[in-house]
Enzyme design. Structure first.
Site, PDB file in Angstrom:
ATOM      1  CD  GLU A  99       7.902  -2.817   8.414  1.00 40.27           C
ATOM      2  OE1 GLU A  99       7.455  -3.895   8.232  1.00 40.27           O
ATOM      3  OE2 GLU A  99       8.628  -1.972   7.553  1.00 40.27           O
ATOM      4  CB  SER A 125       4.569  -7.363   5.945  1.00 37.61           C
ATOM      5  OG  SER A 125       3.762  -8.187   5.353  1.00 37.61           O
ATOM      6  CE  LYS A 148      -2.964  -8.570  -4.433  1.00 39.66           C
ATOM      7  NZ  LYS A 148      -3.279  -7.577  -3.445  1.00 39.66           N
ATOM      8  CD  GLU A 170      -5.566  -6.011   0.547  1.00 41.52           C
ATOM      9  OE1 GLU A 170      -4.463  -5.692  -0.385  1.00 41.52           O
ATOM     10  OE2 GLU A 170      -5.429  -6.948   1.312  1.00 41.52           O
ATOM     11  CB  CYS A 184      10.471  -0.491   3.036  1.00 37.32           C
ATOM     12  SG  CYS A 184      11.101  -0.018   1.423  1.00 37.32           S
ATOM     13  CG  PHE A 193      -0.261   0.556   2.435  1.00 36.77           C
ATOM     14  CD1 PHE A 193       0.111   1.864   2.652  1.00 36.77           C
ATOM     15  CD2 PHE A 193       0.120  -0.413   3.377  1.00 36.77           C
ATOM     16  CE1 PHE A 193       0.527   2.374   4.024  1.00 36.77           C
ATOM     17  CE2 PHE A 193       1.031  -0.085   4.649  1.00 36.77           C
ATOM     18  CZ  PHE A 193       0.975   1.460   4.845  1.00 36.77           C
TER      19      PHE A 193
HETATM   20  P1  NAD Z   1       1.319  -6.641   3.208  1.00 33.86           P
HETATM   21  O1  NAD Z   1       2.310  -7.668   3.319  1.00 33.86           O
HETATM   22  O2  NAD Z   1       0.111  -6.481   4.155  1.00 33.86           O
HETATM   23  O3  NAD Z   1       0.757  -6.686   1.835  1.00 33.86           O
HETATM   24  C1  NAD Z   1       1.425  -6.610   0.508  1.00 33.86           C
HETATM   25  C2  NAD Z   1       0.581  -7.550  -0.353  1.00 33.86           C
HETATM   26  O4  NAD Z   1       0.562  -8.793   0.087  1.00 33.86           O
HETATM   27  C3  NAD Z   1      -0.429  -7.049  -0.698  1.00 33.86           C
HETATM   28  O5  NAD Z   1      -0.949  -7.025  -2.174  1.00 33.86           O
HETATM   29  C4  NAD Z   1      -1.609  -7.893  -0.069  1.00 33.86           C
HETATM   30  O6  NAD Z   1      -2.961  -7.930  -0.611  1.00 33.86           O
HETATM   31  C5  NAD Z   1      -0.817  -8.933   0.123  1.00 33.86           C
HETATM   32  N1  NAD Z   1      -1.233 -10.031   1.253  1.00 33.86           N
HETATM   33  C6  NAD Z   1      -1.556  -9.433   2.561  1.00 33.86           C
HETATM   34  N2  NAD Z   1      -1.927 -10.570   3.291  1.00 33.86           N
HETATM   35  C7  NAD Z   1      -1.475 -11.766   2.635  1.00 33.86           C
HETATM   36  C8  NAD Z   1      -1.345 -13.003   2.823  1.00 33.86           C
HETATM   37  N3  NAD Z   1      -1.815 -13.385   4.212  1.00 33.86           N
HETATM   38  N4  NAD Z   1      -1.180 -13.912   2.096  1.00 33.86           N
HETATM   39  C9  NAD Z   1      -1.036 -13.471   0.924  1.00 33.86           C
HETATM   40  N5  NAD Z   1      -0.896 -12.209   0.281  1.00 33.86           N
HETATM   41  C10 NAD Z   1      -1.346 -11.192   1.331  1.00 33.86           C
HETATM   42  O7  NAD Z   1       2.303  -5.312   3.013  1.00 33.86           O
HETATM   43  P2  NAD Z   1       1.525  -3.855   3.260  1.00 33.86           P
HETATM   44  O8  NAD Z   1       1.017  -3.547   4.564  1.00 33.86           O
HETATM   45  O9  NAD Z   1       0.636  -3.559   2.142  1.00 33.86           O
HETATM   46  O10 NAD Z   1       2.678  -2.888   2.933  1.00 33.86           O
HETATM   47  C11 NAD Z   1       3.668  -2.458   4.099  1.00 33.86           C
HETATM   48  C12 NAD Z   1       4.749  -3.386   4.150  1.00 33.86           C
HETATM   49  O11 NAD Z   1       5.498  -3.418   3.012  1.00 33.86           O
HETATM   50  C13 NAD Z   1       5.805  -2.946   5.195  1.00 33.86           C
HETATM   51  O12 NAD Z   1       6.196  -4.052   5.893  1.00 33.86           O
HETATM   52  C14 NAD Z   1       6.954  -2.366   4.557  1.00 33.86           C
HETATM   53  O13 NAD Z   1       8.263  -2.263   5.077  1.00 33.86           O
HETATM   54  C15 NAD Z   1       6.900  -3.367   3.155  1.00 33.86           C
HETATM   55  N6  NAD Z   1       7.503  -2.683   1.988  1.00 33.86           N
HETATM   56  C16 NAD Z   1       8.824  -3.262   1.803  1.00 33.86           C
HETATM   57  C17 NAD Z   1       9.605  -2.457   0.743  1.00 33.86           C
HETATM   58  C18 NAD Z   1      10.888  -3.208   0.381  1.00 33.86           C
HETATM   59  O14 NAD Z   1      11.451  -2.770  -0.697  1.00 33.86           O
HETATM   60  N7  NAD Z   1      11.422  -4.049   1.139  1.00 33.86           N
HETATM   61  C19 NAD Z   1       9.024  -1.413   0.143  1.00 33.86           C
HETATM   62  C20 NAD Z   1       7.624  -1.209   0.216  1.00 33.86           C
HETATM   63  C21 NAD Z   1       7.077  -1.725   1.445  1.00 33.86           C
END
Ligand code: NAD
Length: 488
Positions: free
Chosen positions: A379, A230, A177, A180, A285, A153
């Site tokens: 985090e 994450s 994808k 959401e 991040c 997001f």
């Molecule tokens: P998230 O892990 O909750 O979601 C990321 C994606 O995974 C979304 O598209 C979501 O729909 C999907 N998802 C969520 N739960 C899932 C599950 N149980 N099984 C399968 N798919 C699932 O992350 P977020 O809250 O959208 O984004 C924030 C996180 O992303 C933070 O931890 C941040 O550090 C990380 N991030 C990392 C980088 C990097 O370069 N390392 C860059 C941007 C964001």
């Protein structure tokens, strides 16, 4: 205040058309004020099948186009991003809650990512050599086929551009994808790609959460999966995608340490640390999460508190993404307080006049944090910095090395020798020297270490070329001695 561009109902984008079947849906809210702004379909396995089939059908003609033909589309697309900068910026603001300048920087970075992609014909040049008399070996980079990109997001416009231009320019077709929570920016990307001349089926979008992500990992016709989100989900996706023998790169969360030495330039350091922890409401991040203050740095901490007091939620600090995020961030602060840390600046219970339904946390500085506290290890993903005191550089580096994560680390000092020690010994993929958010610019690649990334290589830059292609090695033998002249 952002202009509301109303995409009241998000649809999947399959084979160049937006479509939505009668299916379960989910509401989307603006974190700025909590108002509902749209709904998304919760895509089914059948929706994914249709998107993958469209991508699979588009692959032969797309991959047979020359490199130079494919990049023409991305020259036009990059210019469309520029032409629509204001609109795309406001869309990011609306769905993500960040400030106008922050959202604009994101779209500008997307343009830079396209600029790298269109330069690829200059750098991805096949190899050929006569290895023995009359025998030539050549290596060509070939695309993989249908690939998938799953995004988070926090950068609704930029993170999709980490993968989309490179993967497509290299000849792959894609199913994306988006998160959401922020599905709107991707809709406009699809429209602008079509306007730029991208053939139908080359880029497709499915919406939803866990179920559709799992279906992507399992799909037999998807060759590679890139994921950004994450660490918890990165691990799930990496294991699941590779268990069905796909290649996968999965970027996870972060806990970035900024090491501050007493000789650091006080004003510059304080403003950099505060900007790093509070920019994009701490939802980067690459954000500073822990400041390790080495020896006598009280004067710098005092300046940090002064600088952070100038940051006003709803004015020069955006919202966090959801009510649950706000609650989670605040509970971390409360836990640290209960464990004996000192809250120098407290961003809990923040509300913004006229946007009472929005999700705001003020800048928060927590001092005398110890390494066993959750604010030191986990985090938080909000505008919060934990200060851990260390007696010397060795102890500070040990604290940084103790983190499970390893996205970024930075040092603030005027000593080149001490900076060099941190550059060499920090356990992180991206290091800053007197820079609070050390994001490598293109063509340098982006990616962390440890539990901040799973898989080989980085997600952008030259490293991504390896990820999105496979080598074809051809050995040919012609017989120069025969001197056959079949023209005669
Ligand atoms: P998230 O892990 O909750 O979601 C990321 C994606 O995974 C979304 O598209 C979501 O729909 C999907 N998802 C969520 N739960 C899932 C599950 N149980 N099984 C399968 N798919 C699932 O992350 P977020 O809250 O959208 O984004 C924030 C996180 O992303 C933070 O931890 C941040 O550090 C990380 N991030 C990392 C980088 C990097 O370069 N390392 C860059 C941007 C964001």
């Amino acid at each position: 205040m952002p202009v509301r561009k109303n995409i009241s109902e998000v649809k999947n984008y399959i084979n160049g058309r937006f479509e939505r079947k009668n299916q379960n849906s989910m509401d989307v809210f603006s974190p700025i004020d909590g108002f509902k702004i749209s709904t998304i379909p919760l895509s089914t396995r059948e929706d994914l099948d249709a998107a993958v089939l469209a991508a699979k059908n588009a692959f032969p003609s797309w991959s047979r186009m020359t490199f130079k033909e494919r990049v023409q589309i991305f020259f036009r697309y990059r210019n469309l991003l520029e032409q629509h900068m204001d609109e795309l910026t406001k869309l990011v603001q609306l769905e993500n809650g960040k400030l106008y300048g922050e959202a604009k920087a994101e779209v500008e970075k997307s343009m830079e990512l396209c600029e790298f992609a269109v330069s690829m014909p200059q750098i991805v040049v096949n190899e050929i050599q006569e290895v023995s008399k009359g025998v030539e070996c050549r290596t060509e980079r070939k695309p993989l086929g249908v690939v998938a990109s799953i995004t988070p997001f926090n950068f609704p416009n930029m993170v999709p551009h980490w993968t989309l231009p490179n993967a497509l320019v290299l000849g792959n077709t894609m199913v994306m994808k988006p998160s959401e929570l922020v599905p709107l920016s991707t809709v406009r990307m699809a429209e602008l790609l079509k306007e730029a001349g991208l053939p139908d089926g080359v880029f497709n979008i499915v919406n939803g959460g866990k179920d559709v992500v799992e279906a992507i990992c399992d799909h037999p016709d998807i060759k590679a999966v890139s994921f950004v989100g994450s660490t918890k989900v990165a691990k799930i996706v990496y294991k699941r995608a590779t268990s069905t023998l796909k290649r996968c790169v999965a970027l996870g969360g972060a806990k970035n340490h900024l090491l501050v030495l007493p000789d650091a330039n006080p004003k510059m350091t304080a403003s950099n640390v505060v900007a790093s922890m509070s920019g994009c409401a701490g939802q980067r991040c690459m954000a500073a999460s822990v400041m390790v203050g080495i020896d006598k740095v009280q004067h710098i901490i005092d300046l940090m508190v002064e600088a952070a007091k100038e940051i006003v939620p709803g004015d020069n600090l955006g919202s966090v993404i959801t009510a649950e995020s706000k609650e989670r961030i605040e509970s971390y602060i409360t836990e640290a307080e209960n464990d004996g840390a000192i809250i120098l600046l407290d961003g809990r219970n923040t509300s913004v006049n006229g946007k009472e339904g929005g999700y705001y946390v003020g800048p928060t500085i927590i001092d005398y944090v110890t390494i066993d506290m959750s604010v030191a290890r986990e985090e938080i993903f909000g505008p919060v910095i934990s200060i851990i005191r260390a007696k010397d550089l060795d102890e500070a580096i040990e604290i940084e090395n103790g983190s499970n994560y390893g996205n970024a680390a930075a040092v603030f000092t005027q000593s080149g020798g001490l900076a060099k020690q941190v550059m060499e010994r920090a356990s992180a993929g991206m290091i800053g020297v007197n820079i609070g958010v050390p994001v490598p610019r293109e063509p340098f690649s982006f990616g962390g270490w440890n539990e901040s990334k799973f898989g080989v290589g980085d997600i952008t830059g030259r490293s991504s070329i390896e990820f999105w292609t496979q080598n074809k090695k051809t050995t040919t033998k012609w017989n120069p001695e025969a001197q056959t002249n079949w023209m005669s």
